[in-house]
Design a protein around this motif. Structure first.
Motif, PDB file in Angstrom:
ATOM      1  N   LEU A   1      47.704  14.776 -29.751  1.00 34.23           N
ATOM      2  CA  LEU A   1      48.599  14.366 -30.841  1.00 34.23           C
ATOM      3  C   LEU A   1      47.917  13.386 -31.796  1.00 34.23           C
ATOM      4  O   LEU A   1      48.241  13.333 -32.990  1.00 34.23           O
ATOM      5  N   ASP A   2      46.974  12.627 -31.286  1.00 37.50           N
ATOM      6  CA  ASP A   2      46.227  11.691 -32.121  1.00 37.50           C
ATOM      7  C   ASP A   2      45.096  12.371 -32.882  1.00 37.50           C
ATOM      8  O   ASP A   2      44.357  11.712 -33.612  1.00 37.50           O
ATOM      9  N   GLY A   3      44.964  13.694 -32.670  1.00 32.56           N
ATOM     10  CA  GLY A   3      43.956  14.454 -33.404  1.00 32.56           C
ATOM     11  C   GLY A   3      42.608  14.544 -32.731  1.00 32.56           C
ATOM     12  O   GLY A   3      41.619  14.947 -33.370  1.00 32.56           O
ATOM     13  N   ALA A   4      42.508  14.202 -31.459  1.00 29.26           N
ATOM     14  CA  ALA A   4      41.233  14.265 -30.753  1.00 29.26           C
ATOM     15  C   ALA A   4      40.867  15.710 -30.424  1.00 29.26           C
ATOM     16  O   ALA A   4      41.736  16.520 -30.076  1.00 29.26           O
ATOM     17  N   SER A   5      39.584  16.017 -30.539  1.00 32.64           N
ATOM     18  CA  SER A   5      39.090  17.344 -30.153  1.00 32.64           C
ATOM     19  C   SER A   5      38.925  17.386 -28.640  1.00 32.64           C
ATOM     20  O   SER A   5      39.005  16.362 -27.954  1.00 32.64           O
ATOM     21  N   GLU A   6      38.667  18.600 -28.108  1.00 35.73           N
ATOM     22  CA  GLU A   6      38.494  18.730 -26.658  1.00 35.73           C
ATOM     23  C   GLU A   6      37.290  17.920 -26.181  1.00 35.73           C
ATOM     24  O   GLU A   6      37.321  17.321 -25.108  1.00 35.73           O
ATOM     25  N   LEU A   7      36.228  17.905 -26.982  1.00 33.17           N
ATOM     26  CA  LEU A   7      35.051  17.124 -26.608  1.00 33.17           C
ATOM     27  C   LEU A   7      35.378  15.635 -26.572  1.00 33.17           C
ATOM     28  O   LEU A   7      34.929  14.915 -25.666  1.00 33.17           O
ATOM     29  N   GLN A   8      36.164  15.166 -27.522  1.00 37.62           N
ATOM     30  CA  GLN A   8      36.557  13.759 -27.541  1.00 37.62           C
ATOM     31  C   GLN A   8      37.479  13.434 -26.370  1.00 37.62           C
ATOM     32  O   GLN A   8      37.379  12.356 -25.775  1.00 37.62           O
ATOM     33  N   ILE A   9      38.383  14.357 -26.053  1.00 37.97           N
ATOM     34  CA  ILE A   9      39.276  14.138 -24.908  1.00 37.97           C
ATOM     35  C   ILE A   9      38.471  14.043 -23.620  1.00 37.97           C
ATOM     36  O   ILE A   9      38.701  13.175 -22.772  1.00 37.97           O
ATOM     37  N   PHE A  10      37.491  14.945 -23.489  1.00 33.39           N
ATOM     38  CA  PHE A  10      36.652  14.944 -22.292  1.00 33.39           C
ATOM     39  C   PHE A  10      35.841  13.657 -22.175  1.00 33.39           C
ATOM     40  O   PHE A  10      35.789  13.041 -21.102  1.00 33.39           O
ATOM     41  N   SER A  11      35.226  13.232 -23.275  1.00 41.12           N
ATOM     42  CA  SER A  11      34.325  12.082 -23.230  1.00 41.12           C
ATOM     43  C   SER A  11      35.048  10.740 -23.231  1.00 41.12           C
ATOM     44  O   SER A  11      34.542   9.764 -22.670  1.00 41.12           O
ATOM     45  N   LYS A  12      36.247  10.683 -23.829  1.00 37.28           N
ATOM     46  CA  LYS A  12      36.933   9.398 -23.965  1.00 37.28           C
ATOM     47  C   LYS A  12      38.156   9.244 -23.057  1.00 37.28           C
ATOM     48  O   LYS A  12      38.681   8.135 -22.905  1.00 37.28           O
ATOM     49  N   VAL A  13      38.599  10.357 -22.479  1.00 40.01           N
ATOM     50  CA  VAL A  13      39.735  10.287 -21.557  1.00 40.01           C
ATOM     51  C   VAL A  13      39.311  10.731 -20.158  1.00 40.01           C
ATOM     52  O   VAL A  13      39.500  10.000 -19.177  1.00 40.01           O
ATOM     53  N   GLY A  14      38.753  11.926 -20.069  1.00 42.08           N
ATOM     54  CA  GLY A  14      38.403  12.486 -18.763  1.00 42.08           C
ATOM     55  C   GLY A  14      37.335  11.701 -18.025  1.00 42.08           C
ATOM     56  O   GLY A  14      37.551  11.253 -16.883  1.00 42.08           O
ATOM     57  N   LEU A  15      36.187  11.514 -18.643  1.00 39.85           N
ATOM     58  CA  LEU A  15      35.076  10.843 -17.968  1.00 39.85           C
ATOM     59  C   LEU A  15      35.366   9.382 -17.611  1.00 39.85           C
ATOM     60  O   LEU A  15      35.091   8.967 -16.480  1.00 39.85           O
ATOM     61  N   PRO A  16      35.901   8.571 -18.535  1.00 37.08           N
ATOM     62  CA  PRO A  16      36.145   7.173 -18.165  1.00 37.08           C
ATOM     63  C   PRO A  16      37.116   6.995 -17.003  1.00 37.08           C
ATOM     64  O   PRO A  16      37.043   5.998 -16.280  1.00 37.08           O
ATOM     65  N   LEU A  17      38.018   7.965 -16.817  1.00 33.71           N
ATOM     66  CA  LEU A  17      38.994   7.867 -15.737  1.00 33.71           C
ATOM     67  C   LEU A  17      38.522   8.522 -14.440  1.00 33.71           C
ATOM     68  O   LEU A  17      39.268   8.557 -13.463  1.00 33.71           O
ATOM     69  N   SER A  18      37.322   9.059 -14.438  1.00 38.09           N
ATOM     70  CA  SER A  18      36.821   9.771 -13.254  1.00 38.09           C
ATOM     71  C   SER A  18      35.578   9.114 -12.678  1.00 38.09           C
ATOM     72  O   SER A  18      34.721   9.792 -12.119  1.00 38.09           O
ATOM     73  N   VAL A  19      35.479   7.800 -12.818  1.00 36.44           N
ATOM     74  CA  VAL A  19      34.312   7.078 -12.298  1.00 36.44           C
ATOM     75  C   VAL A  19      34.128   7.273 -10.793  1.00 36.44           C
ATOM     76  O   VAL A  19      33.001   7.507 -10.330  1.00 36.44           O
ATOM     77  N   PRO A  20      35.192   7.218  -9.961  1.00 34.27           N
ATOM     78  CA  PRO A  20      34.977   7.398  -8.516  1.00 34.27           C
ATOM     79  C   PRO A  20      34.350   8.739  -8.153  1.00 34.27           C
ATOM     80  O   PRO A  20      33.412   8.795  -7.358  1.00 34.27           O
ATOM     81  N   VAL A  21      34.852   9.835  -8.738  1.00 37.41           N
ATOM     82  CA  VAL A  21      34.315  11.132  -8.371  1.00 37.41           C
ATOM     83  C   VAL A  21      32.930  11.344  -8.984  1.00 37.41           C
ATOM     84  O   VAL A  21      32.076  12.008  -8.393  1.00 37.41           O
ATOM     85  N   VAL A  22      32.679  10.769 -10.151  1.00 33.30           N
ATOM     86  CA  VAL A  22      31.340  10.859 -10.741  1.00 33.30           C
ATOM     87  C   VAL A  22      30.334  10.113  -9.864  1.00 33.30           C
ATOM     88  O   VAL A  22      29.214  10.586  -9.633  1.00 33.30           O
ATOM     89  N   ALA A  23      30.731   8.938  -9.366  1.00 35.26           N
ATOM     90  CA  ALA A  23      29.850   8.196  -8.451  1.00 35.26           C
ATOM     91  C   ALA A  23      29.614   8.977  -7.167  1.00 35.26           C
ATOM     92  O   ALA A  23      28.501   8.972  -6.619  1.00 35.26           O
ATOM     93  N   THR A  24      30.644   9.684  -6.709  1.00 39.48           N
ATOM     94  CA  THR A  24      30.524  10.456  -5.477  1.00 39.48           C
ATOM     95  C   THR A  24      29.538  11.604  -5.635  1.00 39.48           C
ATOM     96  O   THR A  24      28.627  11.771  -4.818  1.00 39.48           O
ATOM     97  N   ILE A  25      29.702  12.408  -6.686  1.00 41.40           N
ATOM     98  CA  ILE A  25      28.790  13.538  -6.863  1.00 41.40           C
ATOM     99  C   ILE A  25      27.395  13.048  -7.240  1.00 41.40           C
ATOM    100  O   ILE A  25      26.398  13.720  -6.939  1.00 41.40           O
ATOM    101  N   SER A  26      27.310  11.885  -7.874  1.00 38.94           N
ATOM    102  CA  SER A  26      25.986  11.314  -8.160  1.00 38.94           C
ATOM    103  C   SER A  26      25.271  10.973  -6.862  1.00 38.94           C
ATOM    104  O   SER A  26      24.063  11.212  -6.723  1.00 38.94           O
ATOM    105  N   LEU A  27      26.012  10.412  -5.905  1.00 42.71           N
ATOM    106  CA  LEU A  27      25.425  10.094  -4.617  1.00 42.71           C
ATOM    107  C   LEU A  27      25.013  11.355  -3.873  1.00 42.71           C
ATOM    108  O   LEU A  27      23.893  11.433  -3.336  1.00 42.71           O
ATOM    109  N   PHE A  28      25.893  12.352  -3.843  1.00 44.19           N
ATOM    110  CA  PHE A  28      25.563  13.613  -3.194  1.00 44.19           C
ATOM    111  C   PHE A  28      24.298  14.222  -3.787  1.00 44.19           C
ATOM    112  O   PHE A  28      23.369  14.619  -3.075  1.00 44.19           O
TER     113      PHE A  28
END
Length: 282
Positions: free
Chosen positions: A162-189
């Motif tokens: 609704l704020d006009g964000a593209s899918e790439l912006q949603i992924f980079s500014k919403v999805g990734l910042p909120l998924s730090v635990p799982v990103v750290a997990t797969i980084s460790l794996f």
């Protein structure tokens, strides 16, 4: 009480490994591995000191491939997991099928070797240590997808749209910042997989300058076995020769796991949350 016993059981092999690496070779042969050896020796580390330049280069190769491979793997894994988690993406099930299919079937080592060497020409390159087998794991993709489904409300995506964000912006500014635990997990794996990997170099590398630490340790052990064979022949002729083969093996193993021992406590809190939430079916 029970937790303390489990901790001791987990730490005990590492302590035994370190003590064995500084135990005299003859002591290891006569009495085996013990926490209280009668005689200590630093011969194993003295031998490795002579190999410092070679070991240091292999450490840099392994460190570089681990960092580059892990970073690239995280980018690819999170990027493909994101559309699979979006309910408004009509091909999400098709994409999930192709990812899941790779968990069940593969072409085998020989076709894989032919593909990488004759089509992509990665033999004796750093790409040979990064791309085959380890770059993206289907299990990690599923883990990240489930985390997106279970931990990030769809309303956040809708608000961003609704704020006009593209899918790439949603992924980079919403999805990734909120998924730090799982990103750290797969980084460790992934980081563990790259650090411990030796098969890629075994299949695709013949130039020693591309050997990582694991392959170098295997090569050193083979050299020691060869030297010990020669030493046995000299001993039969009355010339005393001693090589710390067993203690070197323990010292090499300790050096190989040391970076992981230092890294794991830093990501443990993210690791637990990422596995628990990401493992739940979304």
């Amino acid at each position: 009480m029970i937790l303390g016993i489990i901790c001791i059981m987990a730490v005990f092999p590492i302590i035994l490994l370190v003590i064995a690496s500084i135990t005299d070779e003859n002591e290891l042969i006569l009495h085996g591995y013990t926490l209280f050896p009668a005689k200590f020796s630093l011969d194993a580390y003295a031998y490795m000191k002579n190999q410092f330049a070679t070991i240091g280069r292999s450490y840099l190769v392994t460190l570089g491939t681990t960092v580059a491979g892990t970073a690239l793997s995280v980018v690819l894994t999170t990027s493909i997991a994101y559309p699979m988690s979006r309910k408004n993406y009509k091909y999400r099930n098709v994409l999930a099928f192709f990812v899941y299919f790779t968990m069940l079937f593969n072409g085998g080592i020989v076709p894989q070797y032919i593909m990488w060497t004759t089509i992509f020409h990665i033999k004796n390159t750093y790409a040979a240590l990064i791309f085959p087998n380890l770059l993206m794991q289907a299990f990690n993709v599923m883990l990240v997808r489930n985390y997106y489904n279970n931990s990030i409300p769809e309303s956040l995506y809708e608000a961003a749209q609704l704020d006009g964000a593209s899918e790439l912006q949603i992924f980079s500014k919403v999805g990734l910042p909120l998924s730090v635990p799982v990103v750290a997990t797969i980084s460790l794996f992934t980081g563990l997989a790259y650090w411990n990997s030796w098969t890629n170099a075994l299949y695709y590398v013949t130039d020693p300058k591309y050997f990582g630490i694991q392959n170098l340790l295997m090569r050193i052990m083979k050299n020691i076995e060869y030297l010990r064979t020669g030493a046995s022949e000299l001993a039969a002729e009355g010339q005393a020769v001693s090589l710390p083969g067993n203690s070197i093996r323990m010292a090499l193993a300790f050096i190989g796991i040391l970076p992981i021992l230092l890294l794991y406590p830093l990501v443990q809190k993210y690791f637990i949350k990422g596995v628990v939430v990401g493992a739940v079916k979304g």
